[in-house]
Design an enzyme around this catalytic site. Structure first.
Site, PDB file in Angstrom:
ATOM      1  N   ARG A  74       0.851  -1.195   0.000  1.00  0.00           N
ATOM      2  CA  ARG A  74       0.000   0.000   0.000  1.00  0.00           C
ATOM      3  C   ARG A  74       0.884   1.241   0.000  1.00  0.00           C
ATOM      4  O   ARG A  74       1.903   1.276   0.692  1.00  0.00           O
ATOM      5  CB  ARG A  74      -0.882   0.018   1.250  1.00  0.00           C
ATOM      6  N   ASN A 112      -9.028   1.785  -5.228  1.00  0.00           N
ATOM      7  CA  ASN A 112      -9.225   3.236  -5.192  1.00  0.00           C
ATOM      8  C   ASN A 112      -7.957   4.063  -5.044  1.00  0.00           C
ATOM      9  O   ASN A 112      -7.715   4.980  -5.819  1.00  0.00           O
ATOM     10  CB  ASN A 112     -10.185   3.573  -4.057  1.00  0.00           C
ATOM     11  N   ASP A 136     -13.750  -5.244  -2.565  1.00  0.00           N
ATOM     12  CA  ASP A 136     -14.784  -4.324  -2.066  1.00  0.00           C
ATOM     13  C   ASP A 136     -15.781  -3.891  -3.144  1.00  0.00           C
ATOM     14  O   ASP A 136     -16.846  -3.370  -2.825  1.00  0.00           O
ATOM     15  CB  ASP A 136     -14.130  -3.070  -1.474  1.00  0.00           C
ATOM     16  N   ARG A 171     -28.057 -19.632  19.098  1.00  0.00           N
ATOM     17  CA  ARG A 171     -27.319 -18.408  19.404  1.00  0.00           C
ATOM     18  C   ARG A 171     -27.536 -17.320  18.356  1.00  0.00           C
ATOM     19  O   ARG A 171     -27.946 -17.603  17.232  1.00  0.00           O
ATOM     20  CB  ARG A 171     -25.813 -18.704  19.419  1.00  0.00           C
ATOM     21  N   MET A 178     -15.468  -8.137   5.210  1.00  0.00           N
ATOM     22  CA  MET A 178     -14.578  -7.016   4.869  1.00  0.00           C
ATOM     23  C   MET A 178     -15.306  -5.888   4.123  1.00  0.00           C
ATOM     24  O   MET A 178     -16.289  -6.139   3.429  1.00  0.00           O
ATOM     25  CB  MET A 178     -13.393  -7.495   4.041  1.00  0.00           C
TER      26      MET A 178
HETATM   27  O1  F6P Z   1      -8.422  -4.395  -0.200  1.00  0.00           O
HETATM   28  C1  F6P Z   1      -9.620  -4.133   0.416  1.00  0.00           C
HETATM   29  C2  F6P Z   1      -9.611  -4.626   1.840  1.00  0.00           C
HETATM   30  O2  F6P Z   1      -9.550  -6.029   1.867  1.00  0.00           O
HETATM   31  C3  F6P Z   1     -10.805  -4.151   2.625  1.00  0.00           C
HETATM   32  O3  F6P Z   1     -11.943  -4.922   2.436  1.00  0.00           O
HETATM   33  C4  F6P Z   1     -10.273  -4.225   4.026  1.00  0.00           C
HETATM   34  O4  F6P Z   1     -10.975  -3.345   4.845  1.00  0.00           O
HETATM   35  C5  F6P Z   1      -8.838  -3.826   3.861  1.00  0.00           C
HETATM   36  O5  F6P Z   1      -8.503  -4.120   2.538  1.00  0.00           O
HETATM   37  C6  F6P Z   1      -7.880  -4.512   4.777  1.00  0.00           C
HETATM   38  O6  F6P Z   1      -6.615  -3.962   4.574  1.00  0.00           O
HETATM   39  P1  F6P Z   1      -5.239  -4.626   5.027  1.00  0.00           P
HETATM   40  O7  F6P Z   1      -4.991  -5.812   4.154  1.00  0.00           O
HETATM   41  O8  F6P Z   1      -4.242  -3.559   4.792  1.00  0.00           O
HETATM   42  O9  F6P Z   1      -5.410  -5.032   6.443  1.00  0.00           O
END
Ligand code: F6P
Length: 358
Positions: A74, A112, A136, A171, A178
């Site tokens: 990232r 994005n 996502d 339950r 995610m």
């Molecule tokens: O790439 C999207 C995603 O998987 C989201 O759904 C999630 O919130 C995020 O990345 C998690 O990020 P990381 O892998 O940096 O923990």
């Protein structure tokens, strides 16, 4: 002769390899001579000129392989103009690598944040083509991103498994899906697995409405209730807080995530036994589903076609069941979220699914 750079950036997902394979096969099959520079670990590879020369053979046998053969990382767009740890200007370094290697274009696969940087590079004069990846499904300009359907399959299977154990024990179960900003994955996996309550970021929930839905099920003779809760689900109360106040609240937040906050409230208000399951990164892992293999291959092939025609500055997307090219400048910086008034939401409500809002 075409000299093509390629990188995958941001969170990985299924079918990244299938998409790259689609691009490369198309180029090789066209008979054009190509040189492929595979940059390692996202934009970092482009900044550091860290690449491997790849041939057709490197893309053989990877259609079904999860992850990315190039590695990913990232690089937040908001930090793009902050010098890196070596004090270098990241954009200038990327441009330098591109020009030094005399590339014809860069193929960039990402979500994005990746698209914002890709568009910046386009503005700086580089030839860019992007491919939309993310579980996502929140990229503007495309009805679908690859990785999404594979993640829906995994999240659905997780909730399917929870059904039987929830029934045995009578339950309430929360499965956290995610998606921090968009609820596509939770909505689709929730509907596919017959979740009773779906909480997504786009529809702030009221805890009393969630409890009302659980009680309604109890009154109807159901032994259990399943909630599919997005990572970014938010209560109506919290949604009204200013950014600053919300940040302050999160600094002292006693729960690992929103699902645990919802679980705590349900347990306290109903006395029912509640459990939370978080499939987490499993949703991004493993082999792409058949849909994603075909979809990513198609997008890859169209990206290959654009390169052959020297058409740059586009994301290859999917609109109304057609593969389309979308100007990168229109995509960058926009999010595609679930419209609370969308037909699918209304239909889910008609099926008796509660979104915790009414
Ligand atoms: O790439 C999207 C995603 O998987 C989201 O759904 C999630 O919130 C995020 O990345 C998690 O990020 P990381 O892998 O940096 O923990």
């Amino acid at each position: 002769m075409k000299r093509i750079g390629m990188l995958t950036s941001g969170g990985d997902c299924q079918a990244l390899n299938a998409a790259m394979r689609g691009v490369v096969k198309t180029l090789y099959n066209s008979g054009t001579e190509v040189e492929i520079f595979g940059f390692q670990n996202g934009y970092k590879g482009l900044i550091n000129s860290d690449f491997r020369m790849l041939t057709n053979r490197d893309f053989s046998g990877i259609l079904t392989k999860g992850g990315t053969i190039l590695g990913s990382s990232r690089m937040p767009f908001k930090e793009i103009d902050i010098p890196d740890e070596k004090g270098r200007n990241k954009v200038e370094e990327m441009k330098h690598t591109y020009h030094k290697l005399n590339l014809d274009c860069m193929i960039i696969l990402g979500g994005n944040g990746t698209h914002k940087t890709a568009n910046r590079l386009r503005e700086e004069g580089l030839n860019i083509i992007t491919l939309p990846k993310t579980i996502d499904n929140d990229l503007w300009g495309t009805d679908m991103t690859f990785g999404f359907q594979s993640a829906v399959d995994i999240a659905t299977e997780a909730i399917d498994c929870i059904h039987t154990t929830a029934d045995s024990h009578g339950r309430v179960f929360i499965v956290e899906v995610m998606g921090h900003k968009a609820g596509w994955l939770t909505l689709n996996a929730g509907m596919a697995s017959g979740a009773d309550i779906i909480l997504i970021p786009e529809i702030p929930y009221k805890i009393d409405k969630v409890i009302k839905a659980i009680k309604r099920r109890e009154a109807g003779g159901s032994r259990f209730t399943i909630l599919a809760v997005a990572e970014g689900a938010i209560s109506e109360e919290d949604s009204k807080l200013s950014k600053k106040d919300f940040k302050k609240k999160m600094e002292q937040y006693p729960f690992p995530s929103v699902s645990y906050e919802v679980a705590d409230a349900i347990q306290k208000k109903t006395g029912l036994e509640v459990r939370v399951t978080v499939p987490g990164h499993m949703q991004r892992g493993g082999a792409p589903c058949p849909y994603d293999r075909v979809f990513a291959s198609r997008l890859g092939a169209e990206a290959g076609k654009l390169i052959l025609k020297d058409e740059y500055g586009f994301m290859v997307g999917y609109k109304n069941r057609e593969v389309v090219k979308v100007p990168l400048k229109d995509v960058a910086g926009k999010l595609k979220t679930v419209d609370p008034e969308a037909t699918i939401v209304k239909e889910a409500k008609m099926l008796g699914i509660s979104f915790g809002d009414e």
